[in-house]
Enzyme design. Structure first.
Site, PDB file in Angstrom:
ATOM      1  N   GLU A 114       0.410  -0.940  -0.338  1.00 53.19           N
ATOM      2  CA  GLU A 114       0.144  -0.183   0.185  1.00 53.19           C
ATOM      3  C   GLU A 114       1.026   0.756  -0.154  1.00 53.19           C
ATOM      4  O   GLU A 114       1.962   1.484   0.469  1.00 53.19           O
ATOM      5  CB  GLU A 114      -0.791   0.174   1.320  1.00 53.19           C
ATOM      6  CG  GLU A 114      -2.182  -0.803   1.375  1.00 53.19           C
ATOM      7  CD  GLU A 114      -2.698  -1.060   2.493  1.00 53.19           C
ATOM      8  OE1 GLU A 114      -4.322  -1.345   1.808  1.00 53.19           O
ATOM      9  OE2 GLU A 114      -1.564  -1.766   3.379  1.00 53.19           O
ATOM     10  N   CYS A 163       3.319   8.123   1.291  1.00 48.58           N
ATOM     11  CA  CYS A 163       3.521   7.213   1.800  1.00 48.58           C
ATOM     12  C   CYS A 163       4.289   6.124   1.348  1.00 48.58           C
ATOM     13  O   CYS A 163       2.856   5.633   0.845  1.00 48.58           O
ATOM     14  CB  CYS A 163       2.651   7.188   3.131  1.00 48.58           C
ATOM     15  SG  CYS A 163       3.032   6.051   4.847  1.00 48.58           S
ATOM     16  N   CYS A 195       6.544  -7.397   6.897  1.00 46.86           N
ATOM     17  CA  CYS A 195       7.883  -7.512   7.869  1.00 46.86           C
ATOM     18  C   CYS A 195       8.824  -8.443   9.456  1.00 46.86           C
ATOM     19  O   CYS A 195       7.451  -8.989   9.730  1.00 46.86           O
ATOM     20  CB  CYS A 195       7.675  -5.745   8.472  1.00 46.86           C
ATOM     21  SG  CYS A 195       9.317  -5.768   9.210  1.00 46.86           S
ATOM     22  N   CYS A 242       6.681  -6.007  14.895  1.00 47.87           N
ATOM     23  CA  CYS A 242       6.458  -5.350  16.204  1.00 47.87           C
ATOM     24  C   CYS A 242       4.899  -5.821  17.152  1.00 47.87           C
ATOM     25  O   CYS A 242       4.315  -6.286  16.039  1.00 47.87           O
ATOM     26  CB  CYS A 242       6.605  -3.733  16.383  1.00 47.87           C
ATOM     27  SG  CYS A 242       8.213  -3.418  15.437  1.00 47.87           S
ATOM     28  N   CYS A 275       2.201  -3.838  15.569  1.00 45.02           N
ATOM     29  CA  CYS A 275       1.810  -3.061  14.044  1.00 45.02           C
ATOM     30  C   CYS A 275       1.312  -4.451  12.862  1.00 45.02           C
ATOM     31  O   CYS A 275       1.782  -5.662  13.373  1.00 45.02           O
ATOM     32  CB  CYS A 275       3.620  -2.902  13.366  1.00 45.02           C
ATOM     33  SG  CYS A 275       3.529  -2.758  12.176  1.00 45.02           S
ATOM     34  N   GLY A 291       6.783  -2.698   6.022  1.00 50.33           N
ATOM     35  CA  GLY A 291       7.993  -2.914   6.107  1.00 50.33           C
ATOM     36  C   GLY A 291       9.001  -1.504   6.669  1.00 50.33           C
ATOM     37  O   GLY A 291       8.820  -0.903   7.042  1.00 50.33           O
ATOM     38  N   SER A 314      11.321   5.990   7.945  1.00 54.79           N
ATOM     39  CA  SER A 314      11.789   5.702   9.296  1.00 54.79           C
ATOM     40  C   SER A 314      11.614   4.148   9.202  1.00 54.79           C
ATOM     41  O   SER A 314      11.800   3.279   8.595  1.00 54.79           O
ATOM     42  CB  SER A 314       9.672   5.467   9.532  1.00 54.79           C
ATOM     43  OG  SER A 314       9.794   5.042  10.344  1.00 54.79           O
ATOM     44  N   CYS A 363      -1.467   4.548   9.882  1.00 57.04           N
ATOM     45  CA  CYS A 363       0.260   4.237  10.081  1.00 57.04           C
ATOM     46  C   CYS A 363      -0.420   2.583  10.802  1.00 57.04           C
ATOM     47  O   CYS A 363      -1.596   2.703  11.614  1.00 57.04           O
ATOM     48  CB  CYS A 363       1.173   4.904  11.177  1.00 57.04           C
ATOM     49  SG  CYS A 363       1.099   6.063  10.776  1.00 57.04           S
TER      50      CYS A 363
END
Ligand code: SAH
Ligand code: SF4
Length: 370
Positions: free
Chosen positions: A91, A104, A111, A115, A118, A164, A196, A338
């Site tokens: 995305e 973004c 990923c 975390c 997430c 990612g 980031s 996010c």
């Protein structure tokens, strides 16, 4: 297989053209057509010699990942979903604001870093995106969004904050960043491009050397005990090393600052004491804080901190002398916020890929606090 020219930054384009017996200025011309003018038809590249156009037509393509969907939110946020093959989609989100338009971009399908809060992390890791797939998101979005009435591109800023961990896909990321900064391509200034990272320390040092763009670091906890659980890469690169890496990074980017991202999780990391501990932790790093209200997704096991708690947390940081902003949640109606990216892909593509989802330990609130 034709060569996908979206895979090449200036240096690689020049090398490929040299292999074909073509001069460097030809590589520059074609690069400009592709990225500055968004052209994918070699025949339309009018100042390129006709014989070369024919050769390119036979040997090369300009092929971004195909668009699966393009959704517009009531607040103007626009979310693109791109097909990267084998049932994987990534995305890209455009966020218009008064003085800028931010794109973004995703760096990986899934990923590996898991975390706890997430949705992409819960999906597990599929693969690294190629340079063409990373820069292709900007290329496609630019074509879709075009220019504003004053003739400027609508996309003025890029943040590598989609799906990612960008620094886990280092080489492809660097080529894509170089294209973003290249005057023959997107011509964005170094400070308008932000990477980031969850804190992969050696790669932060490499980024400082290779392409010192603006750096955002996902902090999310003031102590190693809590960060080990929320951001598991912390077990490898704990806070003291991370803070030292931030200081080293800024030596390559003078007058810059680190942006610390901090997701606000109710009862987990959002007390006044946590805010005070943060002030102490970052005391030697020129920085700002960006508080991100947690964006929920199914079975996350977390809740967003109440608005009043976020305000109070921010005021402790501000009173401690820290520039602190709180991210406005955008694109709620299209799940474009996010950390919400990816979960929906599995359902949308209607594949039974749940079996590919890595098991992720979900901590109870009590465990997180212990
Ligand atoms: N992998 C990189 C960049 C992508 S995530 C990183 O971790 O920094 C971009 C930001 O969104 C990170 O700060 C990340 O921690 C945060 N984030 C992830 N899930 C979230 C969620 N559910 N709600 C709010 N922010 C989240
Ligand atoms: Fe990966 Fe970033 Fe999500 Fe962590 S927050 S799992 S590093 S995408």
């Amino acid at each position: 297989m034709p060569t996908n020219l979206l895979d090449f930054d200036a240096e690689r384009m020049t090398a490929w053209f040299a292999q074909q017996g073509e001069k460097p200025f030809r590589a520059r011309q074609v690069l400009r057509w592709i990225h500055r003018f968004g052209e994918d038809d070699f025949n339309a590249m009018s100042d390129v010699a006709k014989s070369l156009r024919g050769k390119l037509h036979d040997m090369a393509t300009v092929s971004p990942a195909p668009t699966l969907s393009d959704q517009l939110s009531a607040d103007g946020t626009r979310k693109f979903l791109f097909d990267v093959g084998n049932g994987n989609a990534v995305e890209t989100v455009f966020i218009p604001e008064d003085s800028r338009g931010t794109l973004c971009i995703s760096s990986q399908a899934g990923c590996a870093l898991e975390c706890a809060f997430c949705s992409t992390g819960r999906q597990g890791f599929n693969r690294n995106l190629t340079t063409a797939e990373i820069i292709g998101q900007l290329w496609q979005a630019n074509r879709a969004l075009g220019f504003d009435p004053s003739g400027d591109r609508r996309i003025s800023n890029v943040v590598m904050m989609g799906m990612g961990e960008p620094l886990a896909n280092f080489d492809n990321l660097i080529s894509a960043l170089r294209l973003m900064l290249d005057d023959n391509a997107y011509g964005l200034s170094r400070r308008r491009v932000t990477v980031s990272t969850s804190g992969i320390v050696p790669a932060m040092d490499r980024l400082a050397e290779a392409c010192p763009v603006a750096l955002a670091v996902s902090l999310h906890a003031p102590t190693d005990g809590l960060r080990d659980k929320l951001v598991p890469i912390n077990r490898k690169y704990p806070l003291a090393e991370l803070m030292a890496a931030c200081q080293r990074y800024l030596q390559h980017a003078p007058r810059d600052f680190i942006t610390f991202e901090y997701v606000m999780l109710d009862g987990v990391n959002d007390s006044d004491a946590d805010a005070r501990a943060l002030l102490h932790l970052v005391r030697d790093v020129p920085c700002k804080f960006n508080l991100i209200p947690f964006n929920p997704f199914p079975d996350s096991g977390f809740r967003r901190s109440p608005a009043e708690r976020i305000r109070r947390f921010a005021s402790v940081l501000i009173e401690g002398g820290m520039v602190t902003t709180t991210r406005r949640t955008r694109g709620d109606d299209i799940d474009a916020a996010c950390g919400q990216l990816a979960g929906q892909v599995l359902d949308k593509t209607k594949r039974t890929r749940r079996s590919a989802v890595l098991p992720v330990r979900v901590y109870s609130q009590a465990e997180l606090r212990s």
